[in-house]
Design an enzyme around this catalytic site. Structure first.
Site, PDB file in Angstrom:
ATOM      1  N   SER A  34      47.411  13.591   2.500  1.00 26.17           N
ATOM      2  CA  SER A  34      47.366  12.491   3.482  1.00 26.17           C
ATOM      3  C   SER A  34      47.116  11.131   2.838  1.00 26.17           C
ATOM      4  CB  SER A  34      46.318  12.769   4.569  1.00 26.17           C
ATOM      5  OG  SER A  34      46.642  13.956   5.255  1.00 26.17           O
ATOM      6  N   HIS A  89      52.042  24.357  -5.772  1.00 24.08           N
ATOM      7  CA  HIS A  89      51.665  23.623  -4.558  1.00 24.08           C
ATOM      8  C   HIS A  89      51.014  24.589  -3.567  1.00 24.08           C
ATOM      9  CE1 HIS A  89      51.908  21.311  -0.881  1.00 24.08           C
ATOM     10  NE2 HIS A  89      51.987  20.250  -1.663  1.00 24.08           N
ATOM     11  N   GLY A  98      48.857  17.158   4.936  1.00 23.36           N
ATOM     12  CA  GLY A  98      49.622  17.096   6.184  1.00 23.36           C
ATOM     13  C   GLY A  98      48.749  17.120   7.427  1.00 23.36           C
ATOM     14  N   GLU A 142      51.328  24.968  -0.544  1.00 25.07           N
ATOM     15  CA  GLU A 142      52.249  25.612   0.414  1.00 25.07           C
ATOM     16  C   GLU A 142      52.962  26.803  -0.230  1.00 25.07           C
ATOM     17  OE1 GLU A 142      54.250  21.980   1.407  1.00 25.07           O
ATOM     18  OE2 GLU A 142      52.433  21.311   2.438  1.00 25.07           O
TER      19      GLU A 142
HETATM   20  P1  13P Z   1      50.811  14.820   2.718  1.00 30.19           P
HETATM   21  O1  13P Z   1      50.776  13.517   1.963  1.00 30.19           O
HETATM   22  O2  13P Z   1      51.903  14.873   3.744  1.00 30.19           O
HETATM   23  O3  13P Z   1      49.466  15.180   3.271  1.00 30.19           O
HETATM   24  O4  13P Z   1      51.172  15.951   1.661  1.00 30.19           O
HETATM   25  C1  13P Z   1      50.510  15.981   0.477  1.00 30.19           C
HETATM   26  C2  13P Z   1      51.168  16.957  -0.396  1.00 30.19           C
HETATM   27  O5  13P Z   1      51.162  18.135  -0.142  1.00 30.19           O
HETATM   28  C3  13P Z   1      51.852  16.443  -1.599  1.00 30.19           C
HETATM   29  O6  13P Z   1      52.210  17.492  -2.427  1.00 30.19           O
END
Ligand code: 13P
Length: 395
Positions: free
Chosen positions: A355, A237, A315, A239
């Site tokens: 999103s 991911h 996000g 992140e």
């Molecule tokens: P959001 O849907 O909050 O933008 O996050 C997407 C995401 O990172 C799913 O792994």
């Protein structure tokens, strides 16, 4: 000149100019071809840079023939077998096909205005082709099960996790054509597995380590997850890549470890905003796919899900347009076809993430190469997550 009952093999750069008489057809260089061709066998022949403008072909076999940079403007084809032929960069303006077998014909970068097939003009045909093409794509899409996976990230205590899943269960109980997955924090796995036991909701983790066991404080192995009954695991991911220094190399190792433990990896790829602005999205994605799946077999890659998550859309409330999502998901599929095979590429589920919400999901998942979504924020609300799941049922 009239040709009758000839076998023609290669016609290239032709210059012969309406001459009568016998011609050697094995290879004709720089020829201006002739007026009437009847009952000739051109099956599998190649035509390169040849001027066949205004010529007339009847009752001939052109199946599997290849036409490249050929001028066929105003040419006529009647009762001929043209099935499986390929036309690339060909001028077909005003050409007419009557009573011909055109099944499986491929037309690439050709000039088609004024062309007719059995009296239908090219604009109607293009519309027909587009719809047909979409149908083909959708048939392949329908063969893949859409997967809607929630990625809860670092959210929800155990009681909150239980409440969310209890709320979700009846809302999606009748869903059959979509695989529903909740990827939850490690601390919620046991709760999530017991709340969803016997339902159509599958549970996933948000990461795993690549070693089987050992001195890796704070890490969780793929075997530990598999033993609990966890089915999926999110890997790579953005992140994790951004804040925890994960690289394509470690994503590759984790993917191999997850597969070895019998887990289904959801491998995330996606470009940063500045990479998109620099027009290198495809290079970034191609590199990630190549490295993340390095030395992973075709059989194993089919067990993986790929999530295309443009980092700038995560996000941020900035969703990629459905066209952008489709473009990159199709590109990912093309990379798989290159690295593995067409079959493997068509078998792999490719999700969009970033999103995705109750409002935009329908359009995103309707795209031919978007087989569902990986959802962050909107997966934390049972109702919104349900709307997304139902959209994928129809997508
Ligand atoms: P959001 O849907 O909050 O933008 O996050 C997407 C995401 O990172 C799913 O792994």
């Amino acid at each position: 000149m009239t040709l009758n009952n000839e076998k023609i093999e290669l016609i290239t750069d032709c210059t012969i100019d309406r001459k009568d008489g016998n011609i050697e057809f094995a290879e004709m260089k720089n020829s201006r071809f002739c007026a009437v061709v009847s009952e000739c066998d051109f099956s599998g022949s190649e035509f390169h840079r040849t001027n066949l403008s205004g010529d007339y072909f009847e009752s001939s076999d052109m199946s599997g023939a290849y036409f490249e940079e050929v001028n066929l403007s105003g040419a006529g084809f009647e009762r001929s077998n043209i099935s499986g032929a390929a036309f690339t960069d060909v001028n077909l303006r005003g050409a007419a096909f009557e009573g011909c077998d055109l099944s499986g014909v491929e037309i690439t970068d050709c000039k088609l205005d004024g062309m007719t097939v059995n009296g239908y003009d090219s604009s109607e045909l293009i519309e027909f082709y587009k719809n047909n093409h979409k149908d083909n794509g959708n048939m392949k899409k329908n063969a893949r099960k859409a997967i809607i996976a929630g990625n809860w990230k670092m959210n929800k205590t155990r009681p909150e996790a239980k409440a969310l899943l209890e709320e979700l269960k009846p809302l999606v109980a009748d869903v059959k054509s979509v695989e529903i997955v909740a990827c939850v924090p490690f601390t919620n796995l046991e709760t999530a597995l017991s709340v969803t036991a016997g339902t159509n909701i599958k549970i996933g983790a948000e990461n795993c380590h690549f070693e089987k066991s050992g001195a890796f404080t704070g890490e969780i192995s793929a075997d530990m997850l598999a033993e609990m009954g966890v089915e999926y695991v999110v890997l790579g991911h953005s992140e994790r890549r951004q804040y925890f220094n994960e690289t394509d190399e470690t994503v590759n190792k984790r993917t191999k470890a997850a597969l070895a433990a019998g887990l289904k990896p959801i491998v995330c790829v996606g470009e940063l905003l500045w990479e998109r602005e620099c027009n290198i999205t495809e290079e970034v994605i191609a590199r990630q796919i190549k490295l993340d799946f390095f030395a992973i077999s075709a059989d194993d890659v089919k067990k993986c899900v790929i999530a295309y998550e443009p980092v700038w859309a995560i996000g941020t409330g900035k969703t990629a347009t459905a066209e952008q999502a489709e473009e990159v998901c199709a590109f990912i599929r093309a990379q798989l076809a290159k690295l593995y095979s067409e079959d493997v590429a068509e078998a792999v589920t490719i999700q969009y993430g970033g999103s995705m919400n109750a409002k935009n999901a329908e359009e995103l998942v309707s795209k031919t190469n978007v087989d569902g979504g990986l959802i962050g924020g909107a997966s934390l609300k049972a109702e919104d997550f349900t709307v997304i799941i139902k959209a994928a049922e129809n997508g």
